[in-house]
Design a protein around this motif. Structure first.
Motif, short mmCIF file in Angstrom:
data_model
loop_
_atom_site.label_atom_id
_atom_site.label_comp_id
_atom_site.label_asym_id
_atom_site.label_seq_id
_atom_site.Cartn_x
_atom_site.Cartn_y
_atom_site.Cartn_z
N LEU A 96 0.90 -1.13 0.18
CA LEU A 96 -0.01 -0.14 0.05
C LEU A 96 0.83 1.39 0.12
N ASP A 97 2.15 1.08 0.48
CA ASP A 97 2.99 2.17 0.54
C ASP A 97 3.58 2.80 -0.81
N LYS A 98 3.48 1.74 -1.67
CA LYS A 98 3.71 2.10 -3.35
C LYS A 98 2.53 2.85 -4.08
N ILE A 99 1.44 2.96 -3.56
CA ILE A 99 0.31 3.49 -4.38
C ILE A 99 0.53 4.91 -4.49
N ASP A 100 0.33 5.47 -5.94
CA ASP A 100 0.25 6.67 -6.40
C ASP A 100 -1.14 7.29 -6.33
N TYR A 156 -5.43 0.32 7.08
CA TYR A 156 -4.22 1.31 6.87
C TYR A 156 -4.67 1.83 5.40
N LEU A 157 -5.13 1.30 4.40
CA LEU A 157 -5.62 1.76 3.24
C LEU A 157 -6.79 2.75 3.48
N ILE A 158 -7.66 2.78 4.36
CA ILE A 158 -8.55 3.78 4.65
C ILE A 158 -7.78 4.88 5.17
N SER A 159 -6.85 4.90 6.02
CA SER A 159 -5.92 5.90 6.46
C SER A 159 -5.42 6.61 5.42
N LEU A 160 -4.81 5.90 4.46
CA LEU A 160 -4.21 6.46 3.37
C LEU A 160 -5.05 7.24 2.37
N LEU A 161 -6.36 6.58 2.13
CA LEU A 161 -7.17 7.43 1.37
C LEU A 161 -7.85 8.77 2.02
N GLU A 162 -8.05 8.71 3.34
CA GLU A 162 -8.42 9.82 4.09
C GLU A 162 -7.27 10.96 4.02
N ALA A 167 -17.72 1.19 7.74
CA ALA A 167 -18.59 2.15 7.00
C ALA A 167 -18.62 3.31 7.33
N SER A 168 -18.26 3.75 8.56
CA SER A 168 -18.29 5.30 9.00
C SER A 168 -17.06 6.21 8.30
N HIS A 169 -16.27 5.52 7.81
CA HIS A 169 -15.15 6.14 7.19
C HIS A 169 -15.50 6.54 5.58
N ALA A 170 -16.65 5.91 4.92
CA ALA A 170 -17.02 6.06 3.57
C ALA A 170 -18.02 7.40 3.20
N GLU A 171 -17.77 8.04 2.57
CA GLU A 171 -18.80 9.05 2.09
C GLU A 171 -20.05 8.45 1.51
N ILE A 172 -19.88 7.42 0.79
CA ILE A 172 -21.03 6.54 0.20
C ILE A 172 -21.05 5.15 0.78
#
Length: 200
Positions: A120-124, A150-156, A187-192
């Motif tokens: 996940l640390d490689k994602i652009d 961890y991905l959720i934290s990166l998306l946020e 689910a509480s971390h998603a906008e939709i």
């Protein structure tokens, strides 16, 4: 770089070609790419958007098949790792003329269940406009759930709009209480949020 990304467990699906024969009695099967999240990625790609799929497969024929199928559907595989120690999940599904088909999974301890979150640390994230998450991946193992969070934290952190489909799979959870608490928290971390009527 892609506009859309998702994470999940891809599965090699063997669908019976014989109608109303049990999995025990069926002899002829056709192989397909399956997985809730990968189906969304295929749809996004068919709508003309660039798409990346995040997962881990085994270094085995099913893993090779899945990667080939993703390439055929113009889905990026830059964030797919391969494991020599764990196998790629697969499933059997019968064909029925009415009602719901029977499904039998071979997924416990799969390569995706041992996902290494360092990928996940490689994602652009520079061009990512949307991410789609589902409640299946965090249910398959503690490692997968840790990576999912961890991905959720990166998306946020990167301010990426996120959709979440609960996609409840009670058989993957230790209890209904754990499933409900975990899925609601994620689910509480998603906008939709996209639950089915019964899931809601």
């Amino acid at each position: 770089m892609s506009e859309f990304l998702t994470i999940g467990e891809p599965i090699a699906l063997f669908g019976s070609e014989e109608v109303d024969k049990s999995l025990k009695d069926a002899r002829h099967f056709q192989k397909f790419l399956a997985g809730a999240e990968v189906n969304v990625a295929v749809g996004v790609s068919r709508l003309g958007h660039s798409s990346e799929y995040i997962t881990q497969v085994g270094k085995d024929p099913f893993g090779e098949f899945i990667i080939d199928q993703l390439h055929e559907n113009q889905i990026g595989t830059d964030y797919i790792s391969e494991s020599a120690d764990f196998w790629t999940a697969f499933q059997l599904k019968d064909r029925v003329s009415e009602g719901d088909p029977s499904i039998f999974y071979f997924r416990k301890g799969s390569a995706a269940a041992h996902f290494d979150q360092s990928v996940l640390d490689k994602i652009d994230f520079s061009e990512v406009k949307m991410a789609h998450l589902s409640g299946i991946f965090p249910a398959i193992s503690p490692e997968a759930q840790k990576a999912f969070r961890y991905l959720i934290s990166l998306l946020e952190k990167n301010k990426v709009r996120t959709t979440f489909d609960p996609n409840l799979r009670p058989q993957l959870w230790a209890s209904q209480a754990e499933m409900v608490a975990t899925i609601n928290g994620l689910a509480s971390h998603a906008e939709i949020v996209l639950p089915g009527i019964n899931e809601g």
